[in-house]
Design a protein around this motif. Structure first.
Motif, mmCIF file in Angstrom:
data_model
loop_
_atom_site.group_PDB
_atom_site.id
_atom_site.type_symbol
_atom_site.label_atom_id
_atom_site.label_comp_id
_atom_site.label_asym_id
_atom_site.label_seq_id
_atom_site.Cartn_x
_atom_site.Cartn_y
_atom_site.Cartn_z
ATOM 1 N N ARG A 76 0.847 -1.197 0.000
ATOM 2 C CA ARG A 76 0.000 0.000 0.000
ATOM 3 C C ARG A 76 0.882 1.247 0.000
ATOM 4 O O ARG A 76 1.930 1.284 0.635
ATOM 5 C CB ARG A 76 -0.915 -0.015 1.228
ATOM 6 C CG ARG A 76 -1.965 1.081 1.264
ATOM 7 C CD ARG A 76 -3.103 0.776 2.243
ATOM 8 N NE ARG A 76 -2.664 0.398 3.568
ATOM 9 C CZ ARG A 76 -2.791 -0.833 4.086
ATOM 10 N NH1 ARG A 76 -3.348 -1.804 3.384
ATOM 11 N NH2 ARG A 76 -2.371 -1.093 5.310
ATOM 12 N N THR A 88 -4.584 6.929 -1.946
ATOM 13 C CA THR A 88 -4.005 5.671 -1.471
ATOM 14 C C THR A 88 -4.131 4.605 -2.545
ATOM 15 O O THR A 88 -5.193 4.429 -3.144
ATOM 16 C CB THR A 88 -4.705 5.195 -0.194
ATOM 17 O OG1 THR A 88 -4.493 6.160 0.844
ATOM 18 C CG2 THR A 88 -4.145 3.851 0.274
ATOM 19 N N TYR A 89 -3.043 3.919 -2.780
ATOM 20 C CA TYR A 89 -3.012 2.830 -3.757
ATOM 21 C C TYR A 89 -2.767 1.515 -3.027
ATOM 22 O O TYR A 89 -1.926 1.435 -2.137
ATOM 23 C CB TYR A 89 -1.903 3.050 -4.783
ATOM 24 C CG TYR A 89 -1.727 1.888 -5.721
ATOM 25 C CD1 TYR A 89 -2.610 1.686 -6.780
ATOM 26 C CD2 TYR A 89 -0.680 0.982 -5.546
ATOM 27 C CE1 TYR A 89 -2.454 0.616 -7.642
ATOM 28 C CE2 TYR A 89 -0.512 -0.103 -6.411
ATOM 29 C CZ TYR A 89 -1.402 -0.284 -7.463
ATOM 30 O OH TYR A 89 -1.260 -1.348 -8.303
ATOM 31 N N GLN A 90 -3.501 0.473 -3.425
ATOM 32 C CA GLN A 90 -3.386 -0.846 -2.786
ATOM 33 C C GLN A 90 -3.326 -1.912 -3.870
ATOM 34 O O GLN A 90 -4.071 -1.855 -4.851
ATOM 35 C CB GLN A 90 -4.595 -1.102 -1.885
ATOM 36 C CG GLN A 90 -4.676 -2.500 -1.285
ATOM 37 C CD GLN A 90 -3.784 -2.675 -0.076
ATOM 38 O OE1 GLN A 90 -3.873 -1.880 0.864
ATOM 39 N NE2 GLN A 90 -2.952 -3.699 -0.075
ATOM 40 N N GLN A 91 -2.451 -2.877 -3.700
ATOM 41 C CA GLN A 91 -2.442 -4.029 -4.593
ATOM 42 C C GLN A 91 -2.233 -5.290 -3.771
ATOM 43 O O GLN A 91 -1.930 -5.230 -2.579
ATOM 44 C CB GLN A 91 -1.361 -3.899 -5.666
ATOM 45 C CG GLN A 91 0.058 -3.984 -5.164
ATOM 46 C CD GLN A 91 1.072 -3.885 -6.303
ATOM 47 O OE1 GLN A 91 0.903 -3.124 -7.250
ATOM 48 N NE2 GLN A 91 2.128 -4.688 -6.225
ATOM 49 N N ALA A 366 -5.034 11.316 -10.867
ATOM 50 C CA ALA A 366 -4.842 9.927 -10.447
ATOM 51 C C ALA A 366 -5.874 9.512 -9.406
ATOM 52 O O ALA A 366 -6.260 8.341 -9.333
ATOM 53 C CB ALA A 366 -3.431 9.732 -9.896
ATOM 54 N N LYS A 367 -6.326 10.464 -8.600
ATOM 55 C CA LYS A 367 -7.341 10.155 -7.592
ATOM 56 C C LYS A 367 -8.657 9.755 -8.248
ATOM 57 O O LYS A 367 -9.446 8.992 -7.678
ATOM 58 C CB LYS A 367 -7.544 11.366 -6.672
ATOM 59 C CG LYS A 367 -8.343 11.065 -5.418
ATOM 60 C CD LYS A 367 -8.270 12.211 -4.429
ATOM 61 C CE LYS A 367 -8.984 11.836 -3.132
ATOM 62 N NZ LYS A 367 -8.865 12.902 -2.108
ATOM 63 N N PRO A 370 -8.186 5.199 -11.461
ATOM 64 C CA PRO A 370 -7.430 4.115 -10.809
ATOM 65 C C PRO A 370 -6.304 3.562 -11.675
ATOM 66 O O PRO A 370 -5.243 3.204 -11.162
ATOM 67 C CB PRO A 370 -8.498 3.055 -10.532
ATOM 68 C CG PRO A 370 -9.791 3.810 -10.481
ATOM 69 C CD PRO A 370 -9.637 4.918 -11.466
ATOM 70 N N GLU A 371 -6.523 3.486 -12.986
ATOM 71 C CA GLU A 371 -5.482 2.944 -13.850
ATOM 72 C C GLU A 371 -4.283 3.883 -13.919
ATOM 73 O O GLU A 371 -3.126 3.444 -13.927
ATOM 74 C CB GLU A 371 -6.037 2.706 -15.254
ATOM 75 C CG GLU A 371 -5.016 2.135 -16.241
ATOM 76 C CD GLU A 371 -4.465 0.772 -15.838
ATOM 77 O OE1 GLU A 371 -3.410 0.387 -16.382
ATOM 78 O OE2 GLU A 371 -5.065 0.108 -14.970
ATOM 79 N N LEU A 373 -3.367 5.926 -11.526
ATOM 80 C CA LEU A 373 -2.694 5.770 -10.232
ATOM 81 C C LEU A 373 -1.839 4.514 -10.227
ATOM 82 O O LEU A 373 -0.691 4.518 -9.770
ATOM 83 C CB LEU A 373 -3.724 5.725 -9.103
ATOM 84 C CG LEU A 373 -3.170 5.512 -7.695
ATOM 85 C CD1 LEU A 373 -2.219 6.638 -7.306
ATOM 86 C CD2 LEU A 373 -4.313 5.413 -6.688
ATOM 87 N N HIS A 374 -2.397 3.425 -10.747
ATOM 88 C CA HIS A 374 -1.667 2.164 -10.831
ATOM 89 C C HIS A 374 -0.368 2.338 -11.624
ATOM 90 O O HIS A 374 0.706 1.844 -11.227
ATOM 91 C CB HIS A 374 -2.553 1.101 -11.487
ATOM 92 C CG HIS A 374 -1.842 -0.164 -11.844
ATOM 93 N ND1 HIS A 374 -1.464 -1.102 -10.911
ATOM 94 C CD2 HIS A 374 -1.419 -0.644 -13.048
ATOM 95 C CE1 HIS A 374 -0.840 -2.106 -11.516
ATOM 96 N NE2 HIS A 374 -0.804 -1.844 -12.809
ATOM 97 N N ILE A 377 2.275 4.640 -9.678
ATOM 98 C CA ILE A 377 2.955 3.874 -8.633
ATOM 99 C C ILE A 377 3.854 2.822 -9.268
ATOM 100 O O ILE A 377 5.004 2.622 -8.845
ATOM 101 C CB ILE A 377 1.938 3.218 -7.687
ATOM 102 C CG1 ILE A 377 1.094 4.285 -6.978
ATOM 103 C CG2 ILE A 377 2.653 2.346 -6.664
ATOM 104 C CD1 ILE A 377 1.883 5.262 -6.142
#
Length: 414
Positions: A76, A88-91, A366-367, A370-371, A373-374, A377
């Motif tokens: 994250r 916040t980005y999560q994978q 980016a907020k 989602p792509e 932002l992905h 990151i």
């Protein structure tokens, strides 16, 4: 002049240890020199290893499995722009593996030492390339000779300077990273399973970060060396303490800074040197400028350049050809593997860290996307390419006033 060694490696950090280890495994006679009196030795650094580093160097995973290096895998990222926009980005899989550098460097050094000769507590103060060999002079006046040298002796490389490979003014080439590493009993973070990146110091070229380790918290900020010399000379620890207080007010951390743990160190952020080889000499890691100018990440590039330097050196040893023409293969190899991304990182640094509002526009978009932002990151961590990021942004439906800023930020107008 005869020498018991085929290659001398100066510097026992990730670049030098990787080079020495690969050469030693291949049967070359290697001398690895480091100024530290012993390992482990103190090494201030954020200590983030990208997932691709483990793919490029699978034995690093063995260090984790064996418990030689404690690691906190995080999946994250909390990203904040200059205007305070946070996303916040999560994978699912780890984005970054957080380690303490003194442990990591010791583990790499031990592997190198198992296949080569080692000289600790030895500082090189002079390097002179002769027609038949290289002479290294220590601070004690001892002369060490060998057919060729790999300089992996940090951002302040003696090898780079004495061979004329680094000559520009330092303030144009470096940033200063100011940080502390403190155990959780004193300083803690709200989310230990994430890294925090603050792209907020635009006028200084800068960033702030929080990296939670297994038992320790690492946090700090970086800025261009010229701004540091102008505004923070002699006041770095005070400024760092103020940064921690800002993080406390925001609710990101709790506890107190450890002023005695404050450290500052230089990072080359102008991309690889114009030339990273000469007769009988190769440069790897920080010595050659192998640091991402956008993220300031250097460990992956250090180890990769070290491995590629070892390949070129091994060919030189086998053919007994140590001239520039032979060693030029090194530059061709690193440009092919990591050259494009390092050059793009310099361009992006110049476009985004300039107070223009481009970073704000990018993070705000980016907020909502989602792509995007992905990919941002992923690009920061080496998991996606500049081209993938650029192509997505060209396809996305961005309002014109934002698009003009964003396309300029990443160089689409060129």
């Amino acid at each position: 002049m005869s020498s018991p060694f085929d290659v001398i490696v100066v510097g026992g950090g990730p670049a030098g240890s990787t080079a020495a280890y690969k050469l030693g495994l291949a049967g070359a006679k290697v001398l690895l020199i480091d100024k530290a009196a012993e390992f482990p030795r103190e090494k201030p650094c954020g200590g983030g290893l990208s997932a691709r580093l483990l793919e490029r160097f699978p034995y690093v995973g063995d260090l984790f499995d064996a418990g030689e290096v404690s690691v906190n895998p995080v999946s994250r990222v909390h990203l904040e722009s200059p205007d305070g926009t946070r996303v916040t980005y999560q994978q699912g899989d780890p984005i970054l593996y957080l380690v303490r550098r003194w442990q990591f460097d010791e583990a790499l050094f031990k592997r190198a030492a198992s296949v080569c000769s080692v000289r600790l507590g030895t500082t090189i103060r002079k390097c002179e390339v002769k027609p038949t060999h290289v002479e290294l002079e220590t601070t004690e006046g001892e002369i060490i000779t060998g057919p060729m040298v790999i300089g992996a002796d940090s951002a302040n490389s003696v090898i780079a300077r004495h061979t004329g490979l680094r000559s520009e003014a330092a303030h144009k080439e470096y940033a200063v990273d100011m940080m502390e590493e403190t155990d959780y009993s004193r300083l803690d973070v709200k989310d230990r399973d994430a890294i925090y990146l603050f792209l907020t110091l635009t006028e200084t070229f800068g960033y702030g970060y929080i990296f939670p380790k297994t038992h320790h918290l690492n946090l700090g900020f970086g800025c261009k060396l010229d701004w540091y010399l102008k505004e923070l000379r002699g006041k770095g620890a005070e400024h760092h303490a103020q940064w921690v207080e800002t993080l406390k007010r925001q609710g990101d951390v709790t506890g107190e800074t450890n002023r005695s743990g404050y450290k500052a160190f230089p990072i080359p952020v102008s991309g690889p040197l114009a030339k990273t080889y000469t007769d009988r000499v190769l440069l790897a890691g920080d010595a050659g400028g192998f640091v991402n100018a956008f993220t300031a990440e250097g460990i992956f590039y250090a180890m990769t350049s070290g491995a590629l330097a070892a390949d070129t050196a091994l060919n030189a040893v086998r053919t007994q050809q140590y001239d520039e023409r032979t060693l030029a293969a090194y530059e061709k190899a690193w440009r092919q593997e990591i050259g494009d991304e390092l050059l793009h990182s310099v361009d992006i640094q110049h476009r985004l860290f300039n107070g223009s509002g481009r970073m704000d526009a990018l993070v705000r978009k980016a907020k909502e996307d989602p792509e995007l932002l992905h990919l941002i990151i992923g690009y920061s961590m080496g998991a996606s390419t500049y081209e993938q990021l650029r192509n997505h942004m060209m396809r996305s439906t961005v309002p014109t006033w934002v698009w003009n800023k964003v396309k300029s930020a990443v160089g689409f107008a060129r």
